[in-house]
Design an enzyme around this catalytic site. Structure first.
Site, PDB file in Angstrom:
ATOM      1  N   SER A 206       0.846  -1.189   0.000  1.00 44.52           N
ATOM      2  CA  SER A 206       0.000   0.000   0.000  1.00 44.52           C
ATOM      3  C   SER A 206       0.892   1.253   0.000  1.00 44.52           C
ATOM      4  O   SER A 206       1.744   1.390  -0.875  1.00 44.52           O
ATOM      5  CB  SER A 206      -0.970  -0.039   1.184  1.00 44.52           C
ATOM      6  OG  SER A 206      -2.028   0.875   1.008  1.00 44.52           O
ATOM      7  N   ASP A 322      -8.954  -5.578  -5.718  1.00 48.22           N
ATOM      8  CA  ASP A 322      -8.570  -4.515  -4.797  1.00 48.22           C
ATOM      9  C   ASP A 322      -9.298  -3.246  -5.222  1.00 48.22           C
ATOM     10  O   ASP A 322      -8.929  -2.601  -6.209  1.00 48.22           O
ATOM     11  CB  ASP A 322      -7.051  -4.312  -4.847  1.00 48.22           C
ATOM     12  CG  ASP A 322      -6.559  -3.282  -3.840  1.00 48.22           C
ATOM     13  OD1 ASP A 322      -7.396  -2.604  -3.215  1.00 48.22           O
ATOM     14  OD2 ASP A 322      -5.324  -3.165  -3.688  1.00 48.22           O
ATOM     15  N   HIS A 353      -7.149  -5.994  -1.208  1.00 48.47           N
ATOM     16  CA  HIS A 353      -5.985  -5.143  -0.994  1.00 48.47           C
ATOM     17  C   HIS A 353      -4.852  -5.898  -0.314  1.00 48.47           C
ATOM     18  O   HIS A 353      -5.059  -6.587   0.688  1.00 48.47           O
ATOM     19  CB  HIS A 353      -6.387  -3.940  -0.145  1.00 48.47           C
ATOM     20  CG  HIS A 353      -5.340  -2.885  -0.053  1.00 48.47           C
ATOM     21  ND1 HIS A 353      -4.696  -2.372  -1.160  1.00 48.47           N
ATOM     22  CD2 HIS A 353      -4.815  -2.225   1.021  1.00 48.47           C
ATOM     23  CE1 HIS A 353      -3.838  -1.445  -0.770  1.00 48.47           C
ATOM     24  NE2 HIS A 353      -3.880  -1.348   0.536  1.00 48.47           N
TER      25      HIS A 353
END
Length: 600
Positions: A206, A322, A353
């Site tokens: 991320s 995601d 994710h």
């Protein structure tokens, strides 16, 4: 006599064999001598950068933590480095929806901004244990750092600004002997990375996956390889979509200033000045929640625009489902890296994710580019895709992504969209115009399941007699008119019939996309729609690689406000779609011939 001599020689102390990395099948192996945490050397320091983002008159220093095998001290062993940087290590803002922007308003309407919280910093000298247990026993040194304006790192967060690229560059420069580290945040003794080979790899998930890409775009010497996992590669693509103000999935109303507040855990005495200069000036003036247009502010936070100096070998990882950091983020960078001739592979899975590549892929990548072991990874398949029902560590190898045998098939629409119209690869669609009325109170799932609805249009292929493999980026062209000067436009590609008891994340939603019809001719300049006038809007949906099962239909659903992602204007805006000017282009493995065979 011979027996006596043998006994005496066995009593002579043999020289101790120094511990070294061990490789097998092209991968670094766990070495017992590196595997005892109590023997690891841990140290913290501050690396001086070339910028002063908190404007206190001194170069910002980044807080760094190092974990390395004892042999780097006792035996002079030099090892490569795996480096992870993050804005999250020292804690984040706590709170609920009050931290986000309101989405309950008309498009183009100015509303009051969100609550700006303070972050209570967690002071921990060694920052994080992520990756240490995985990589130190395999013969690496692991380094962590907090990004600017977070934790014990100095400076200000900019959420994609230049300092977030230059900060990890400075740490890599220190690891390669080109920058200075100190024992203290101010003053202190010089610390040298005498144990580093000068070969550095970065990874993270991320925001932590964004930073490796940010560092790589500086072209810094010594950064040999990166493995970004679900990275945000463009803050515009994260918070906007084709001119539309659109939230990341699960965070309705978040925007770049909210993320700034969320991570701003640095020195409390610097926060007010940082806020005034960055959040309340640069961000406020640049983010533009009114039009959603692409501008210089967003262009400066798009790493695709910064890739020219990049040379680090790239192993990209992302999930096709995601809807936070959407799969387009990884593909756009992977595609550009290939065009530039950078060694590149991509790993896609079917989950949401996060989700790193299997350790085997990561290990081969770092072994080749950090240890310099010729394991042939550059000749491996370029794409690794986890099929729908397979485990994350068992991807299927493909020559590349998209699948080299994928070819674009264009589908046209036939009437009946309030119930279910048709999708056909014939030359002509209907000359029909069909309408829907916006109502954000209905979820996308409710609209897709409805046998009939005045709030969406849906068009389907015939039932598949054989499975159909889609690989690549679908694209839609919609000729649309609005009853108002502004309207949301949302598109879902779905697999029907909708499975209410979905047992897999790959059931139901194939991919999605959003656009602002006001940006039909320009992403940088929107213009109000003339009610009743038709405009052609073309845009990509998110990339995908999915096998649609036999017995299903591929459905194109067109609607206006998406309850999960867009602003929520008052229900009632009307959209009319001209079927003759509307089409869907799908990347089908095997092309048109395969599709025709699948529906016969």
């Amino acid at each position: 006599m011979g027996v006596l001599l043998t006994s005496i020689s066995s009593m002579v102390a043999q020289p101790k064999v120094k511990a070294q990395p061990v490789f097998k099948d092209g991968q670094a192996q766990i070495v017992e001598a590196f595997s005892s945490p109590e023997d690891w050397i841990r140290q913290e320091l501050w690396v001086e950068t070339t910028f002063d983002s908190d404007k206190d008159g001194k170069p910002d220093r980044m807080h760094v933590a190092v974990t390395r095998p004892a042999q780097t001290e006792t035996e002079g062993l030099k090892l490569p480095v795996i480096y992870v940087s993050s804005p999250y290590f020292a804690g984040v803002a706590q709170g609920g929806r009050e931290l986000f922007w309101s989405v309950e308003h008309e498009l183009g309407e100015s509303v009051e901004g969100p609550v700006h919280p303070d972050v209570e910093r967690i002071e921990r000298p060694f920052i994080s244990n992520s990756h240490i247990e995985k990589w130190v026993p395999r013969g690496y040194i692991v380094v962590h750092s907090s990004s600017p304006g977070t934790g014990l790192s100095q400076g200000a967060p900019t959420v994609g600004g230049d300092n977030e690229s230059l900060a990890p560059k400075a740490v890599i420069d220190w690891l390669c002997g080109r920058a200075k580290g100190y024992t203290e945040p101010y003053g202190g003794d010089v610390v040298e990375a005498f144990w580093s080979t000068g070969k550095v790899g970065m990874t993270g998930t991320s925001y932590n996956g964004t930073i490796p890409l940010a560092a790589a775009t500086t072209g810094v010497e010594g950064l040999e390889a990166i493995i970004p996992i679900a990275p945000n590669t463009s803050y515009y693509h994260y918070y906007r979509s084709n001119g539309l103000v659109r939230s990341p999935g699960g965070y309705l109303g978040e925007d770049i200033d909210v993320l700034y507040d969320f991570i701003h855990s640095g020195d409390e005495s610097k926060r007010a000045a940082n806020n005034a200069r960055i959040r309340d000036s640069i961000m406020k003036n640049g983010m533009d929640r009114i039009t959603g247009d692409y501008n210089d502010f967003w262009a400066g936070r798009d790493y695709l625009n910064e890739m020219e100096p990049m040379k680090a070998a790239l192993l990209m990882s992302h999930g096709f489902n995601d809807w936070n950091v959407m799969p387009e983020h990884s593909y756009r960078i992977y595609k550009k890296a290939k065009e530039m001739g950078i060694p590149a592979q991509i790993y896609y899975h079917q989950q949401g994710h996060g989700g790193p590549p299997p350790i085997t892929l990561m290990n081969r990548w770092f072994t080749r580019y950090l240890h310099g072991i010729e394991n042939g990874v550059e000749n491996d398949p370029k794409a690794w895709i986890v099929r729908e029902n397979d485990k994350m560590n068992a991807p299927t190898a493909y020559p590349d992504y998209p699948h080299p045998d994928a070819a674009e098939v264009t589908f046209y629409l036939t009437s009946g969209g309030n119930e279910a119209g048709g999708l056909t690869p014939s030359e002509k669609g209907d000359n029909t115009r069909e309408s829907l009325t916006d109502d954000y109170t209905l979820s996308g799932a409710e609209l897709a399941m409805a046998a009939r609805s005045e709030h969406r249009l849906i068009y389907t292929t015939p039932v598949l007699k054989e499975a159909l493999h889609i690989s690549g980026t679908p694209r839609v062209t919609i000729r649309v008119a609005s009853s108002k000067p502004a309207a949301n436009l949302s598109v879902w590609l779905v697999s029907l019939p909708w499975n209410k008891e979905a047992g897999s994340i790959t059931d139901n939603i194939i991919t999605r996309g959003w656009a602002d019809p006001q940006n039909h001719s320009s992403l940088t300049e929107s213009e109000p729609l003339k009610p009743g006038e038709f405009y052609e809007v073309s845009f990509d949906l998110n990339p995908d690689d999915q096998v649609i099962k036999a017995g299903q239909q591929v459905g194109l659903m067109i609607f206006s406000s998406d309850q999960e992602f867009t602003l929520h204007p008052k229900p009632g805006t009307g959209l009319t779609v001209d079927l003759a000017g509307t089409s869907l282009t799908l990347p089908v493995v095997g092309g048109l011939e395969t599709f025709v065979k699948a529906v016969k």
